[in-house]
Design a protein around this motif. Structure first.
Motif, PDB file in Angstrom:
ATOM      1  N   LEU A 190       0.809  -1.220   0.000  1.00 46.73           N
ATOM      2  CA  LEU A 190       0.000   0.000   0.000  1.00 46.73           C
ATOM      3  C   LEU A 190       0.840   1.268   0.000  1.00 46.73           C
ATOM      4  N   SER A 191       1.873   1.311   0.827  1.00 46.93           N
ATOM      5  CA  SER A 191       2.705   2.517   0.886  1.00 46.93           C
ATOM      6  C   SER A 191       3.369   2.795  -0.463  1.00 46.93           C
ATOM      7  N   GLY A 192       3.800   1.721  -1.137  1.00 47.88           N
ATOM      8  CA  GLY A 192       4.399   1.878  -2.467  1.00 47.88           C
ATOM      9  C   GLY A 192       3.388   2.393  -3.475  1.00 47.88           C
ATOM     10  N   PHE A 193       2.150   1.878  -3.373  1.00 51.35           N
ATOM     11  CA  PHE A 193       1.141   2.337  -4.314  1.00 51.35           C
ATOM     12  C   PHE A 193       0.789   3.805  -4.070  1.00 51.35           C
ATOM     13  N   ILE A 194       0.704   4.212  -2.804  1.00 47.91           N
ATOM     14  CA  ILE A 194       0.399   5.612  -2.498  1.00 47.91           C
ATOM     15  C   ILE A 194       1.490   6.533  -3.061  1.00 47.91           C
ATOM     16  N   PHE A 195       2.744   6.072  -3.002  1.00 47.61           N
ATOM     17  CA  PHE A 195       3.851   6.849  -3.587  1.00 47.61           C
ATOM     18  C   PHE A 195       3.641   6.999  -5.092  1.00 47.61           C
ATOM     19  N   LYS A 202       0.888  14.014  -9.878  1.00 41.47           N
ATOM     20  CA  LYS A 202       1.845  15.121  -9.983  1.00 41.47           C
ATOM     21  C   LYS A 202       1.803  15.985  -8.726  1.00 41.47           C
ATOM     22  N   ALA A 203       1.879  15.283  -7.601  1.00 39.46           N
ATOM     23  CA  ALA A 203       1.814  15.963  -6.309  1.00 39.46           C
ATOM     24  C   ALA A 203       3.056  16.814  -6.079  1.00 39.46           C
ATOM     25  N   ARG A 204       2.923  17.777  -5.199  1.00 35.84           N
ATOM     26  CA  ARG A 204       4.054  18.608  -4.824  1.00 35.84           C
ATOM     27  C   ARG A 204       5.058  17.797  -4.009  1.00 35.84           C
ATOM     28  N   PRO A 205       6.344  18.135  -4.090  1.00 29.94           N
ATOM     29  CA  PRO A 205       7.376  17.335  -3.399  1.00 29.94           C
ATOM     30  C   PRO A 205       7.099  17.098  -1.922  1.00 29.94           C
ATOM     31  N   LYS A 206       6.607  18.117  -1.220  1.00 24.06           N
ATOM     32  CA  LYS A 206       6.388  17.955   0.222  1.00 24.06           C
ATOM     33  C   LYS A 206       5.272  16.957   0.529  1.00 24.06           C
ATOM     34  N   PHE A 208       4.911  14.063  -0.764  1.00 25.31           N
ATOM     35  CA  PHE A 208       5.466  12.709  -0.748  1.00 25.31           C
ATOM     36  C   PHE A 208       5.904  12.303   0.667  1.00 25.31           C
ATOM     37  N   PHE A 209       6.154  13.284   1.522  1.00 23.10           N
ATOM     38  CA  PHE A 209       6.567  12.973   2.891  1.00 23.10           C
ATOM     39  C   PHE A 209       5.440  12.320   3.694  1.00 23.10           C
ATOM     40  N   PHE A 210       4.213  12.478   3.224  1.00 17.50           N
ATOM     41  CA  PHE A 210       3.085  11.858   3.913  1.00 17.50           C
ATOM     42  C   PHE A 210       3.094  10.326   3.797  1.00 17.50           C
ATOM     43  N   VAL A 211       3.935   9.806   2.912  1.00 16.15           N
ATOM     44  CA  VAL A 211       4.053   8.349   2.751  1.00 16.15           C
ATOM     45  C   VAL A 211       4.899   7.748   3.872  1.00 16.15           C
TER      46      VAL A 211
END
Length: 548
Positions: A190-195, A202-206, A208-211
């Motif tokens: 799941l964590s890989g898929f969310i990434f 095309k999410a903002r870089p910050k 991605f830290f929510f993963v």
């Protein structure tokens, strides 16, 4: 959300699976439900968070590797048992409801990412496709249903969090991810898929830290498994294929899965295909060609949002096959379990969207026709799970020689009093497994059922000389009871209970034996031990009343 579509989807799902409600328990259903003491008593519920689901089952040997950790699967069985007892229809109804909810979640997720029309097509085929029968109709498939539910719910909540920035969505997404991990091991993805999902959006870089907390959750889950099971708590099997061969075999299976999704004919639970054993060769060349073709299509259509996303979705949720490839094998061949396609299949169904677009006016008619065709196949396929006799015959029709599941068919014949059919299968089993303890037990069962008790005792003795076998001890107890040798019968039933203290049949057998010996205090002791395992068992309750 289109309420009329959801209502229609619900009716369709129940109509297609309605004929499965009267199907019997099959294969692992016995280990996980029928013979599982933990789901039958409220006192035992705490144990489901400490053991592998198969550890509690009455089996003659332990599973020493690939320890599963699926407490929510067992908890759901416990709730079903509280409501339905051991009525398989109730357990199966829960599976159908979970599959319907997953179909609705697929609809909702793809509506959020794309649009309602695309979501309708994907969720429609997800609901009716016959490959999902092995998850929906098979009570033991509950883990796939639960894990998919929690993962889909987690993804949807995470998406809503990204849209709204409301922390409650993020918290609920995280909790749902934890529940997914407690349902089945593939939730580690799941964590890989969310990434990947954030990359697709095309999410903002910050963002991605929510993963990161999801990754920490995975690490914590793996640590918990190691604490509970030691080295056996790792997901991998003890046999490993070299990495290049693993890739080649994985991509040898992927196109076969695609073909099976397109034409789901001759379905059976244990589908196999030969392993590719060499790096250089025709089969390895074809597999390598498919790898490059798949990667080429992903790159070529990267600007087509639906096609790009669906191709990644399909391949990503098949990753467990890559790791379990050589662990799950039958007769030295790679097993293609249909249930591994459950969540992955939604990516394939996106292809039907392009069919509708390509054929314009005819597209809608083609979609409806294909859905009717698949729905019909699902209804037919449900009947192949009707009972053990039908189920095992179907499997052995495709993988006959050397298949250990023949012993399950032997048991079915013996239970139904079809002794000549059982003997014919025992002879076939002896050709594949000569001199095995299982062979001696089946021969003993045949002799016992046909009244040749001494011959049965001889065969059970041969099985015990090979290995301490739970069922051989119990069966010997039955034999000596038939001969009126109650002390010997007590001895062997006691040995069975020593091996598995929660072996219900052996406990009841000891109660019966002591009743015959007029030792009613001892009889009541064993009956009450049996009743602790299965509190609602009216037969045992009556035996306690009569143990005087």
């Amino acid at each position: 959300m289109n309420k009329l579509f959801i209502f229609g989807l619900s009716l369709l799902c129940f109509a297609i699976y309605f004929n499965s409600l009267n199907n019997d328990f099959i294969l692992d259903d016995y280990a996980l439900v029928v013979n599982n003491p933990l789901i039958k008593s409220a006192k035992s519920l705490g144990q489901i968070f400490k053991i592998s689901p198969y550890d509690a089952a009455v089996m003659d040997r332990d599973i020493s590797y690939d320890k599963m950790y699926r407490p929510l699967q067992l908890l759901s069985y416990s709730i079903d048992y509280k409501i339905w007892g051991l009525n398989p229809s109730g357990f199966r109804l829960t599976n159908i409801l979970l599959h319907l909810i997953n179909s609705i979640l697929i609809y909702y997720l793809f509506s959020l990412i794309f649009n309602v029309n695309i979501a309708k097509i994907i969720s429609l085929f997800f609901a009716v496709h016959p490959l999902n029968t092995s998850v929906v109709v098979y009570i033991a498939g509950r883990a796939d249903l639960l894990a998919s539910f929690f993962m889909l719910f987690s993804i949807i909540l995470f998406f809503r969090f990204i849209q709204s920035k409301k922390k409650i969505y993020y918290l609920l997404s995280f909790v749902s991810a934890a529940f997914a991990l407690l349902s089945r091991e593939n939730a580690l993805l799941l964590s890989g898929f969310i990434f990947l999902f954030l990359f697709f959006l095309k999410a903002r870089p910050k963002e991605f830290f929510f993963v990161i907390p999801f990754i920490i959750l995975n690490v914590s889950y793996i640590c918990l498994r190691v604490i509970l099971f030691g080295g056996q708590g790792m997901v991998l099997h003890p046999s490993f294929m070299p990495l290049p061969l693993r890739f080649l075999n994985f991509f040898n299976i992927v196109p076969r899965y695609l073909l099976l999704l397109l034409l789901p004919l001759d379905l059976h639970l244990f589908r196999v295909t030969p392993f590719i054993g060499q790096i250089i060769g025709l089969k390895s060349g074809l597999s390598a060609g498919f790898i490059f073709l798949y990667l080429f299509l992903i790159i070529k259509f990267r600007n087509n949002r639906l096609l790009f996303f669906s191709m990644l979705w399909f391949l990503f949720w098949l990753i467990p096959v890559f790791f379990y490839l050589d662990g799950y094998s039958i007769l030295g061949q790679a097993m293609m379990a249909e249930n591994w396609l459950y969540l992955s299949s939604a990516g394939f169904f996106a292809g039907f969207v392009f069919i509708r677009k390509a054929f314009k006016n005819l597209g809608k008619a083609l979609i409806i026709s294909a859905a009717i065709f698949y729905g019909f196949l699902t209804t037919v396929n449900n009947s192949l799970w009707k009972n053990g006799l039908v189920f095992y015959r179907n499997i052995l029709e495709y993988t006959s020689k050397g298949n250990p599941l023949r012993k399950n068919l032997i048991k079915e014949y013996l239970n139904r009093g079809l002794y000549e059919d059982a003997l014919a299968e025992i002879k076939k089993f002896s050709l594949d497994f000569p001199g095995s303890e299982d062979l001696y037990i089946f021969q003993g069962n045949y002799y016992y059922e046909t009244g040749r008790i001494n011959a049965a005792i001889e065969n059970y003795g041969k099985a015990l000389r090979k290995n301490k076998n739970l069922y051989a001890y119990y069966d010997l107890s039955l034999c000596y009871e038939k001969l009126g040798q109650l002390d010997k019968a007590v001895y062997f039933a006691t040995e069975a209970v020593k091996m598995k203290p929660h072996y219900l049949a052996a406990l009841v057998q000891l109660g019966d034996l002591y009743s015959q010996k007029k030792e009613f205090n001892q009889a009541e002791r064993y009956y009450r031990a049996a009743l602790e395992i299965e509190p609602g068992n009216k037969i045992v309750q009556d035996k306690i009343k009569n143990a005087k």
